[in-house]
Design a protein around this motif. Sequence first.
Motif, PDB file in Angstrom:
ATOM      1  N   HIS A   1       2.968 -19.254   8.619  1.00 55.85           N
ATOM      2  CA  HIS A   1       4.039 -20.037   7.999  1.00 55.85           C
ATOM      3  C   HIS A   1       5.256 -20.286   8.878  1.00 55.85           C
ATOM      4  CE1 HIS A   1       2.271 -20.649   4.091  1.00 55.85           C
ATOM      5  NE2 HIS A   1       1.863 -19.382   4.112  1.00 55.85           N
ATOM      6  N   VAL A   2       5.627 -19.331   9.733  1.00 54.25           N
ATOM      7  CA  VAL A   2       6.825 -19.528  10.555  1.00 54.25           C
ATOM      8  C   VAL A   2       6.566 -19.428  12.049  1.00 54.25           C
ATOM      9  CG1 VAL A   2       8.458 -18.867   8.744  1.00 54.25           C
ATOM     10  CG2 VAL A   2       7.592 -17.125  10.293  1.00 54.25           C
ATOM     11  N   GLY A   3       5.306 -19.168  12.428  1.00 53.72           N
ATOM     12  CA  GLY A   3       4.969 -19.112  13.847  1.00 53.72           C
ATOM     13  C   GLY A   3       5.435 -17.849  14.543  1.00 53.72           C
ATOM     14  N   GLU A   4       5.750 -16.802  13.771  1.00 53.89           N
ATOM     15  CA  GLU A   4       6.206 -15.528  14.332  1.00 53.89           C
ATOM     16  C   GLU A   4       5.401 -14.386  13.736  1.00 53.89           C
ATOM     17  OE1 GLU A   4      10.372 -14.526  13.888  1.00 53.89           O
ATOM     18  OE2 GLU A   4      10.891 -16.650  13.784  1.00 53.89           O
ATOM     19  N   CYS A   5       5.153 -13.371  14.523  1.00 53.73           N
ATOM     20  CA  CYS A   5       4.554 -12.137  13.997  1.00 53.73           C
ATOM     21  C   CYS A   5       5.702 -11.262  13.524  1.00 53.73           C
ATOM     22  CB  CYS A   5       3.734 -11.425  15.082  1.00 53.73           C
ATOM     23  SG  CYS A   5       2.211 -12.263  15.469  1.00 53.73           S
ATOM     24  N   ASN A   6       6.246 -11.615  12.378  1.00 55.39           N
ATOM     25  CA  ASN A   6       7.411 -10.937  11.841  1.00 55.39           C
ATOM     26  C   ASN A   6       7.202 -10.660  10.351  1.00 55.39           C
ATOM     27  OD1 ASN A   6       9.887 -10.076  10.942  1.00 55.39           O
ATOM     28  ND2 ASN A   6      11.049 -11.651  12.014  1.00 55.39           N
ATOM     29  N   PRO A   7       6.768  -9.448  10.003  1.00 58.87           N
ATOM     30  CA  PRO A   7       6.509  -9.117   8.604  1.00 58.87           C
ATOM     31  C   PRO A   7       7.685  -9.378   7.662  1.00 58.87           C
ATOM     32  CG  PRO A   7       5.629  -7.418  10.012  1.00 58.87           C
ATOM     33  CD  PRO A   7       6.435  -8.342  10.895  1.00 58.87           C
ATOM     34  N   ALA A   8       8.902  -9.354   8.168  1.00 60.64           N
ATOM     35  CA  ALA A   8      10.072  -9.611   7.330  1.00 60.64           C
ATOM     36  C   ALA A   8      10.095 -11.055   6.832  1.00 60.64           C
ATOM     37  CB  ALA A   8      11.354  -9.303   8.093  1.00 60.64           C
ATOM     38  N   LYS A   9       9.348 -11.935   7.489  1.00 63.73           N
ATOM     39  CA  LYS A   9       9.312 -13.348   7.092  1.00 63.73           C
ATOM     40  C   LYS A   9       8.017 -13.709   6.380  1.00 63.73           C
ATOM     41  CE  LYS A   9      12.485 -14.501  10.685  1.00 63.73           C
ATOM     42  NZ  LYS A   9      13.311 -15.608  10.973  1.00 63.73           N
ATOM     43  N   SER A  10       7.319 -12.690   5.911  1.00 64.41           N
ATOM     44  CA  SER A  10       6.048 -12.871   5.229  1.00 64.41           C
ATOM     45  C   SER A  10       6.242 -12.991   3.723  1.00 64.41           C
ATOM     46  CB  SER A  10       5.149 -11.668   5.533  1.00 64.41           C
ATOM     47  OG  SER A  10       3.992 -11.704   4.751  1.00 64.41           O
ATOM     48  N   ALA A  11       5.362 -13.744   3.078  1.00 63.87           N
ATOM     49  CA  ALA A  11       5.372 -13.850   1.620  1.00 63.87           C
ATOM     50  C   ALA A  11       4.653 -12.667   0.982  1.00 63.87           C
ATOM     51  CB  ALA A  11       4.728 -15.156   1.185  1.00 63.87           C
ATOM     52  N   VAL A  12       3.991 -11.858   1.788  1.00 63.47           N
ATOM     53  CA  VAL A  12       3.329 -10.638   1.320  1.00 63.47           C
ATOM     54  C   VAL A  12       4.107  -9.458   1.898  1.00 63.47           C
ATOM     55  CG1 VAL A  12       1.198  -9.287   1.304  1.00 63.47           C
ATOM     56  CG2 VAL A  12       1.076 -11.770   1.468  1.00 63.47           C
ATOM     57  N   GLN A  13       4.441  -8.518   1.054  1.00 59.12           N
ATOM     58  CA  GLN A  13       5.131  -7.319   1.527  1.00 59.12           C
ATOM     59  C   GLN A  13       4.337  -6.109   1.055  1.00 59.12           C
ATOM     60  OE1 GLN A  13       7.946  -7.332   3.507  1.00 59.12           O
ATOM     61  NE2 GLN A  13       7.645  -9.536   3.530  1.00 59.12           N
ATOM     62  N   VAL A  14       3.949  -5.250   1.973  1.00 62.43           N
ATOM     63  CA  VAL A  14       3.212  -4.047   1.608  1.00 62.43           C
ATOM     64  C   VAL A  14       4.217  -2.916   1.394  1.00 62.43           C
ATOM     65  CG1 VAL A  14       1.455  -2.359   2.304  1.00 62.43           C
ATOM     66  CG2 VAL A  14       1.167  -4.787   2.886  1.00 62.43           C
ATOM     67  N   VAL A  15       4.173  -2.362   0.194  1.00 59.44           N
ATOM     68  CA  VAL A  15       5.081  -1.271  -0.181  1.00 59.44           C
ATOM     69  C   VAL A  15       4.267   0.013  -0.258  1.00 59.44           C
ATOM     70  CG1 VAL A  15       6.607  -0.405  -1.997  1.00 59.44           C
ATOM     71  CG2 VAL A  15       6.525  -2.858  -1.502  1.00 59.44           C
ATOM     72  N   LYS A  16       4.778   1.057   0.340  1.00 61.08           N
ATOM     73  CA  LYS A  16       4.092   2.353   0.332  1.00 61.08           C
ATOM     74  C   LYS A  16       4.612   3.184  -0.845  1.00 61.08           C
ATOM     75  CE  LYS A  16       2.814   4.310   4.186  1.00 61.08           C
ATOM     76  NZ  LYS A  16       1.395   4.269   3.975  1.00 61.08           N
ATOM     77  N   TRP A  17       3.677   3.580  -1.714  1.00 60.95           N
ATOM     78  CA  TRP A  17       3.990   4.490  -2.815  1.00 60.95           C
ATOM     79  C   TRP A  17       3.545   5.863  -2.383  1.00 60.95           C
ATOM     80  CZ3 TRP A  17       2.061   1.732  -7.900  1.00 60.95           C
ATOM     81  CH2 TRP A  17       2.870   0.622  -8.148  1.00 60.95           C
ATOM     82  N   GLU A  18       4.454   6.603  -1.780  1.00 64.48           N
ATOM     83  CA  GLU A  18       4.145   7.919  -1.218  1.00 64.48           C
ATOM     84  C   GLU A  18       3.577   8.890  -2.251  1.00 64.48           C
ATOM     85  OE1 GLU A  18       4.176   8.903   1.910  1.00 64.48           O
ATOM     86  OE2 GLU A  18       5.099   7.133   2.772  1.00 64.48           O
ATOM     87  N   ALA A  19       4.194   8.978  -3.409  1.00 65.04           N
ATOM     88  CA  ALA A  19       3.777   9.954  -4.425  1.00 65.04           C
ATOM     89  C   ALA A  19       2.333   9.750  -4.869  1.00 65.04           C
ATOM     90  CB  ALA A  19       4.707   9.886  -5.631  1.00 65.04           C
ATOM     91  N   GLU A  20       1.904   8.485  -4.933  1.00 67.64           N
ATOM     92  CA  GLU A  20       0.540   8.181  -5.358  1.00 67.64           C
ATOM     93  C   GLU A  20      -0.413   8.047  -4.179  1.00 67.64           C
ATOM     94  OE1 GLU A  20       3.207   6.542  -6.549  1.00 67.64           O
ATOM     95  OE2 GLU A  20       3.221   7.368  -8.566  1.00 67.64           O
TER      96      GLU A  20
END
Length: 166
Positions: free
Chosen positions: A30-49
């Motif tokens: 979408h933006v021509g960069e390997c930059n997760p901050a500019k992604s429409a998908v964000q992976v969130v880590k649920w440490e407890a689970e």
Amino acid sequence: MRRFLLKTLVADLQKCTGCRTCEVVCSLFHVGECNPAKSAVQVVKWEAEGLDVPVICQQCEEPACMGICPVRAISRDRVTGAMVIDMDTCIGCRMCVIACPFGAIAYDVDRRRPVKCDLCQGEPRCVQFCEPQALTYRTLLETEYERKRTAGRRLVEVTARSTNLP
């Protein structure tokens, strides 16, 4: 457009390894960069689970983002069914970011615009590159069928266990 014929992204939390390839592929496409901050998908880590959760737009049937947009910049794509933002109309007020109950709309401060999944015009790149196949692109009918099948399996397992009790 019939509800059950629409396709959406589905995340299988048991398969997600947290590799974040989906974020990189999305931003690159979408933006021509390997930059997760500019992604429409964000992976969130649920440490407890012990889970990694891809946060993705659910392409809601009655989207809060569309309802709250003061300039009506958000609409449903007639071909893919994705909720898309017309960046020429968008004023960058971030109301859609606030309204999304899933936290699936981000804001790119560099480009001063919201970032949300548009399903890559019907060919989601995140699905194509998801090695563990944690992300799939399926119709709501397929998704509903899978949920019912899983619930049925659980019922059979619980019933089997309860019949073995003394």
